[in-house]
Motif scaffolding. Structure first.
Motif, PDB file in Angstrom:
ATOM      1  N   SER A 100      -0.575  -1.298  -3.736  1.00  0.00           N
ATOM      2  CA  SER A 100      -0.607  -1.471  -2.376  1.00  0.00           C
ATOM      3  C   SER A 100       0.253   0.039  -1.809  1.00  0.00           C
ATOM      4  CB  SER A 100      -0.333  -2.387  -1.314  1.00  0.00           C
ATOM      5  OG  SER A 100       1.054  -3.031  -2.128  1.00  0.00           O
ATOM      6  N   ALA A 101       1.305   0.464  -2.774  1.00  0.00           N
ATOM      7  CA  ALA A 101       2.095   1.526  -2.178  1.00  0.00           C
ATOM      8  C   ALA A 101       1.060   2.886  -2.708  1.00  0.00           C
ATOM      9  CB  ALA A 101       3.288   1.474  -3.417  1.00  0.00           C
ATOM     10  N   PHE A 102       0.325   2.739  -3.639  1.00  0.00           N
ATOM     11  CA  PHE A 102      -0.644   3.874  -3.949  1.00  0.00           C
ATOM     12  C   PHE A 102      -1.427   4.103  -2.705  1.00  0.00           C
ATOM     13  CE2 PHE A 102      -0.650   4.403  -8.389  1.00  0.00           C
ATOM     14  CZ  PHE A 102       0.742   4.750  -8.512  1.00  0.00           C
ATOM     15  N   LEU A 103      -1.847   2.823  -1.995  1.00  0.00           N
ATOM     16  CA  LEU A 103      -2.933   3.278  -1.031  1.00  0.00           C
ATOM     17  C   LEU A 103      -1.775   3.502   0.236  1.00  0.00           C
ATOM     18  CD1 LEU A 103      -5.858   2.759  -0.439  1.00  0.00           C
ATOM     19  CD2 LEU A 103      -5.425   0.274   0.380  1.00  0.00           C
ATOM     20  N   GLY A 104      -0.727   2.863   0.395  1.00  0.00           N
ATOM     21  CA  GLY A 104       0.001   3.209   1.567  1.00  0.00           C
ATOM     22  C   GLY A 104       0.000   2.113   2.489  1.00  0.00           C
ATOM     23  N   ILE A 105      -0.459   1.000   2.189  1.00  0.00           N
ATOM     24  CA  ILE A 105      -0.808  -0.231   3.179  1.00  0.00           C
ATOM     25  C   ILE A 105      -0.171  -1.404   2.664  1.00  0.00           C
ATOM     26  CG2 ILE A 105      -2.574  -1.690   4.432  1.00  0.00           C
ATOM     27  CD1 ILE A 105      -4.360   0.862   4.084  1.00  0.00           C
ATOM     28  N   ARG A 106       0.627  -1.943   3.508  1.00  0.00           N
ATOM     29  CA  ARG A 106       1.565  -3.191   3.026  1.00  0.00           C
ATOM     30  C   ARG A 106       1.975  -3.941   4.407  1.00  0.00           C
ATOM     31  NH1 ARG A 106       1.956  -6.550  -1.412  1.00  0.00           N
ATOM     32  NH2 ARG A 106       3.957  -7.096  -1.713  1.00  0.00           N
ATOM     33  N   LYS A 107       1.839  -5.176   4.245  1.00  0.00           N
ATOM     34  CA  LYS A 107       2.308  -6.037   5.523  1.00  0.00           C
ATOM     35  C   LYS A 107       3.873  -6.225   5.059  1.00  0.00           C
ATOM     36  CE  LYS A 107      -1.039  -8.769   7.643  1.00  0.00           C
ATOM     37  NZ  LYS A 107      -2.171  -9.801   7.384  1.00  0.00           N
ATOM     38  N   VAL A 146      -2.648   7.625   6.230  1.00  0.00           N
ATOM     39  CA  VAL A 146      -2.116   6.038   6.436  1.00  0.00           C
ATOM     40  C   VAL A 146      -0.773   6.508   7.419  1.00  0.00           C
ATOM     41  CG1 VAL A 146      -0.715   4.299   5.906  1.00  0.00           C
ATOM     42  CG2 VAL A 146      -2.806   5.020   4.727  1.00  0.00           C
ATOM     43  N   SER A 167       4.091  -0.381   5.542  1.00  0.00           N
ATOM     44  CA  SER A 167       3.325   0.729   5.031  1.00  0.00           C
ATOM     45  C   SER A 167       3.753   2.045   4.892  1.00  0.00           C
ATOM     46  CB  SER A 167       2.043   0.823   6.155  1.00  0.00           C
ATOM     47  OG  SER A 167       1.427  -0.519   6.169  1.00  0.00           O
ATOM     48  N   MET A 168       4.796   2.507   5.997  1.00  0.00           N
ATOM     49  CA  MET A 168       5.414   3.948   5.849  1.00  0.00           C
ATOM     50  C   MET A 168       6.085   3.950   4.781  1.00  0.00           C
ATOM     51  SD  MET A 168       4.142   5.753   8.576  1.00  0.00           S
ATOM     52  CE  MET A 168       5.003   6.596   9.594  1.00  0.00           C
ATOM     53  N   VAL A 217      -5.238  10.062   1.285  1.00  0.00           N
ATOM     54  CA  VAL A 217      -5.120   8.710   1.657  1.00  0.00           C
ATOM     55  C   VAL A 217      -3.619   8.389   2.168  1.00  0.00           C
ATOM     56  CG1 VAL A 217      -5.550   6.178   0.902  1.00  0.00           C
ATOM     57  CG2 VAL A 217      -7.033   8.160   0.006  1.00  0.00           C
ATOM     58  N   PRO A 218      -2.518   8.369   1.357  1.00  0.00           N
ATOM     59  CA  PRO A 218      -1.474   7.789   1.921  1.00  0.00           C
ATOM     60  C   PRO A 218      -1.078   8.687   3.120  1.00  0.00           C
ATOM     61  CG  PRO A 218      -0.910   8.884  -0.162  1.00  0.00           C
ATOM     62  CD  PRO A 218      -2.517   8.463  -0.056  1.00  0.00           C
ATOM     63  N   ALA A 264       3.558   4.178   1.858  1.00  0.00           N
ATOM     64  CA  ALA A 264       3.101   5.450   1.776  1.00  0.00           C
ATOM     65  C   ALA A 264       3.846   6.516   1.493  1.00  0.00           C
ATOM     66  CB  ALA A 264       2.524   5.803   3.261  1.00  0.00           C
TER      67      ALA A 264
END
Lengths: 528, 68
Positions: free
Chosen positions: B23-30, A332, A286-287, A328-329, A290
């Motif tokens: 998901s990169a735009f949101l910043g959340i990814r597993k 995160v 995620s980092m 938002v990012p 983001a």
């Protein structure tokens, strides 16, 4: 070449490189160059800091006491330019030089000679910025943004400033090309991109930002140069040009520039917090995502710096919405750092203190940024001390605190010696308190309408300005303590253990001795 | 360049790359989701630029809606 390396094996002070001053002048070693970057940026930090103290001294009381308005304008200009281009950016390039080869299992940077040139372009540029003060008419009091038409009309100091910006830009671009090539081509077998420490990821993304936007700045200042000397009218309305065009071009560079400074800071904090939480970074992928997302979005929000310059309401709304979405990012990331600490086995050595200080105060700076992104609010607050307070929370409590965290964190690895923990903690607490004394009150000054970049002010602002000035001197002198701690560590620090931070798990801690040897990985490390 | 070791991940479809960029735009990814796929930089750049353009167009149309 290979054979020579093998023979010398683990010799720390390897083969025939120059000694004395020529060791530094001709260095192609990533560690030496990293060290030079860090010392250079600290020297510039002191120069820019003295300029800040001149500004704050004049603002201690209303009226003009210490300096003339022209000189005051010059100080605000060069304080900004020197801190951004001379102190913060080179500091993180210094970290990149020291750490990226060690963290990805490479022997050195991809282009060692270009690395040398990248560094040695900086001192001439710094000299130009300082020499500008002594030009006829004094330094160019145009603000670090160098807005036209002020900059097209300023004295000869402006030409030195333009040249300095060009040189600094070339240096940054070359440094970034080096970083991109190193990361993409020189990772040890098994070190896939998604296994890299986050610091390497943040620098990879930052380096692309630098390559993308530094030429834009170079173009903007070149247009100023040709407007000044070669009869063009890019920014001259009388000749068919448009001064607002300059603002658009500048901020198309300037907003990504904010992230060029902030993203490596995120990277350092993402190494420090897991180490002292004794947990892996929460949401590593995620980092990465983001960070990439922040980098992309940073190109689409530039005009939120110029709501008052005049633009259609549609554009104001677009830039407001797009800017708000960047939260938002960023949110995160803040969430991930907090989640990394959650239920961790926390200890609070100096690097961790600075990282938490970063987390707390950078978030505050982010929130005031959101306040300013709202167009009608910004129309009120534009060019007031609220803006000054906002970006100092991002730049000082964000980037600078993170750099301090990184220096305390890696100083044992760099020098083989431990810094004085007690004095380090003193440095942190003094910095934290005085930083807030200096800048927190500036929010109120701005809300009450005190304009920035003006040497005089109305009497009702006096108390908060006095508090701010006292804080600034406290903060400035606290940094001399930092210098003392670092010098004391290098000269007479206790020998550092092989791995002073038990939670640190990147290659420089797990696969290299302390202090790090002259050549990092002559043969690539074996990774799981 | 990527898959030096380990089992070969499967090639990503357009939809998967799109999902990845979003998901990169949101910043959340597993992390596990990422490692299952093989994605070329070209795919990411093309889809990323298109998604960025889409993002701008979306915000612009929201603005148009508000102005009206």
């Amino acid at each position: 070449m290979e054979a020579a390396h093998a023979q010398h094996g683990h010799d720390d002070h390897a083969h025939g490189h120059p000694t004395g001053i020529m060791r530094w002048v001709k260095s192609t070693n990533h560690k030496d160059i990293g060290t030079m970057y860090l010392w250079f940026s600290f020297a510039m930090f002191l120069v820019g800091g003295v300029m800040a103290l001149i500004i704050r001294t004049e603002l201690f009381q209303p009226g003009l006491q210490i300096v003339q308005p022209d000189f005051f304008n010059s100080m605000t200009t060069y304080h900004g330019l020197i801190m951004v281009f001379g102190a913060i950016m080179p500091a993180f390039v210094g970290f990149a030089n020291w750490l990226i080869p060690m963290q990805i299992g490479a022997p050195d940077m991809a282009f060692p000679r270009m690395n040398n040139l990248s560094f040695w372009l900086l001192p001439p540029a710094a000299l130009l910025l300082i020499a500008a003060q002594f030009m006829p008419g004094g330094g160019a009091g145009v603000g670090w943004t160098m807005y036209a038409p002020l900059s097209t009309q300023a004295g000869p100091a402006m030409d030195l400033t333009i040249f300095a910006v060009h040189i600094l830009g070339i240096s940054s671009i070359m440094g970034s090309i080096n970083i991109i090539t190193t990361i993409l081509n020189m990772r040890a077998p098994g070190m896939s991109l998604m296994k890299m420490p986050l610091f390497c990821w943040t620098w990879l993304i930052t380096a692309y930002l630098v390559v993308a936007v530094m030429p834009v700045l170079a173009g903007a200042v070149t247009m100023i140069l040709t407007d000044r000397h070669f009869g063009t009218h890019f920014f001259n309305a009388a000749g068919g040009g448009d001064p607002v065009l300059y603002q658009h071009i500048f901020w198309f560079f300037g907003h990504p520039e904010v992230y060029i400074i902030a993203i490596p800071a995120f990277g350092v904090v993402s190494q420090v917090i897991p180490a002292f939480s004794r947990k892996p970074l929460f949401g590593y992928a995620s980092m990465v995502y983001a960070t990439a997302s922040i980098a992309i979005l940073s190109f689409m929000v530039w005009a939120h710096h110029m709501y008052t310059a005049g633009m259609p309401v549609e554009a104001q709304l677009y830039f407001m919405y797009a800017t708000v979405l960047i939260a938002v990012p960023t949110g995160v990331k803040v969430f991930n750092w907090v989640a990394t600490m959650w239920k961790g086995s926390l200890t609070f050595e100096t690097p961790m203190l600075f990282a938490i200080g970063f987390l707390f105060l950078f978030t505050l700076g982010g929130f005031t940024g959101l306040v300013l992104s709202i167009t009608p609010v910004d129309v009120q607050l534009h060019d007031t001390y609220y803006v000054v307070a906002h970006f100092h929370y991002v730049m000082v409590a964000g980037a600078l605190f993170s750099a301090f965290a990184g220096i305390y964190f890696w100083l044992p690895k760099w020098t083989g010696k431990m810094y004085d923990e007690t004095l380090g903690k003193w440095h942190f607490w003094l910095s934290l308190v005085f930083f807030n004394v200096t800048f927190f009150v500036q929010h109120f000054l701005g809300l009450a309408g005190m304009p920035r970049r003006i040497p005089d002010y109305a009497v009702q602002f006096t108390e908060f300005n006095m508090i701010s000035t006292i804080g600034a001197f406290g903060f400035g002198f606290s940094q001399l303590l930092f210098l003392y701690v670092v010098v004391k560590c290098i000269r007479s620090g206790e020998k550092a253990p092989e791995k002073p931070w038990e939670g640190a798990d990147s290659l420089e801690w797990t696969h290299l001795p302390t202090p790090a040897p002259w050549h990092s990985f002559e043969t690539p490390p074996v990774l799981k | 360049m990527e898959s030096v070791m380990g089992e070969k991940p499967s090639k990503a479809t357009l939809f998967q790359v799109l999902l990845m960029v979003l998901s990169a735009f949101l910043g959340i990814r597993k992390r596990t989701e990422h490692e299952k796929l093989e994605v070329s930089p070209l795919q990411v750049i093309i889809v990323g630029v298109m998604a960025a353009a889409l993002f701008v167009l979306t915000v612009v149309s929201v603005v148009q809606l508000v102005i009206r």
